[in-house]
Enzyme design. Structure first.
Site, PDB file in Angstrom:
ATOM      1  N   TYR A  72      37.536  29.591  30.924  1.00 34.76           N
ATOM      2  CA  TYR A  72      37.336  29.590  32.376  1.00 34.76           C
ATOM      3  C   TYR A  72      37.966  30.830  33.004  1.00 34.76           C
ATOM      4  CZ  TYR A  72      37.621  27.936  37.237  1.00 34.76           C
ATOM      5  OH  TYR A  72      37.509  27.816  38.595  1.00 34.76           O
ATOM      6  N   SER A 117      37.987  32.717  40.980  1.00 30.81           N
ATOM      7  CA  SER A 117      39.113  31.784  40.966  1.00 30.81           C
ATOM      8  C   SER A 117      40.403  32.576  40.880  1.00 30.81           C
ATOM      9  CB  SER A 117      39.014  30.846  39.761  1.00 30.81           C
ATOM     10  OG  SER A 117      40.208  30.103  39.581  1.00 30.81           O
TER      11      SER A 117
END
Length: 265
Positions: A154, A141
């Protein structure tokens, strides 16, 4: 069927929706045979969209036995393995560092980081033993590139995925197996559905993704195209890289304002 992945066999996790489903459909259209994994029954719907060239398994991408099952199924059903796309992940929420519990943080790492490592471990070994090269893709990401695009758990997990791709590429030196990380920006998927639903309900969809130069969010199909490139022979010399597909978000450090023709401060 002819195509860029003709004759290839691929594993894709997180294939029940979003980037995983879009990639499964695209890979199949390019000639690949697929072993699809997801924790939800929706993976069977994805396989049904493709037909006889897809097998669906309900699995937990962070459990070693389940990853081994995916690899074994590729060989049992199709006789080989050429591509492994470790795409499954969880969001981890937006809680701050002081609001997180160790068990929650560990669970995010289990799925988002240990899961991709397990895919490298087992799919990479199978490809190495097959001695015909291969491609491994790991969904990271832009949140793993720098702060500001996700919560602490995350973001840390995705930063780990980026380094895992680099480390794994080195560990697989001489095998012909390439390992790369795909780094999506804000993309409309099942995981981000609450964000998009909120924006739609409030009538502020024009604000979604406005921080990147393209001033919009991505669609899963756009990420699937990038995944197809990394999986295909067209990327035969791309290895150990983190490809950001984020509308340009990660090309800049954040600023308080951006005015055309003026210095941002």
């Amino acid at each position: 069927m002819s195509g860029r992945l003709s004759g290839k066999v691929a594993i894709i996790t997180g294939a029940g929706s979003g980037i995983g489903r879009a990639s499964a459909k695209l890979f199949a259209s390019e000639g690949a045979k697929l072993v699809l994994g997801d924790k939800t029954a929706a993976v069977h719907e994805t396989a049904a969209m493709i037909g006889d060239n897809a097998v669906a398994l309900e699995i937990d991408a962070g459990v070693e036995a389940d990853v081994q099952k995916l690899v074994a199924t590729a060989f049992d059903k199709f006789g080989r393995l050429d591509i492994a796309f470790a795409n499954a992940g969880v969001s981890g929420g937006m809680n701050g560092i002081f609001d997180l519990e160790p068990d929650f943080f560990a669970e995010v790492l289990r799925v988002n980081l240990i899961g991709p490592w397990l895919m490298v471990k087992h799919a990479g070994k199978a490809m190495m033993d097959q001695n015909e090269g291969g491609a491994i893709l790991l969904t990271a990401s832009v949140a793993g590139i720098r702060s500001g695009a996700g919560g602490p758990a995350y973001s840390a997990s995705k930063a780990g995925v980026i380094n895992l791709a680099m480390t794994s590429a080195q560990q697989l030196t001489g095998t012909g197996v390439r390992v790369n990380a795909l780094c999506p920006g804000l993309t409309e998927t099942g995981m981000t559905k609450p964000t998009f639903d909120y924006a739609k309900d409030k009538g502020v969809m024009d604000k979604v993704g406005r921080l990147n130069p393209l001033k919009r969010a991505a669609q899963a199909e756009e990420l699937a195209q990038a995944a197809l490139f990394l999986a295909s022979p067209e990327a035969s010399y791309v290895n150990g890289q983190a490809l950001a597909v984020d509308g340009g978000l990660s090309s800049s450090h954040p600023v308080t304002r951006q005015l055309t023709g003026q210095t941002a401060v």
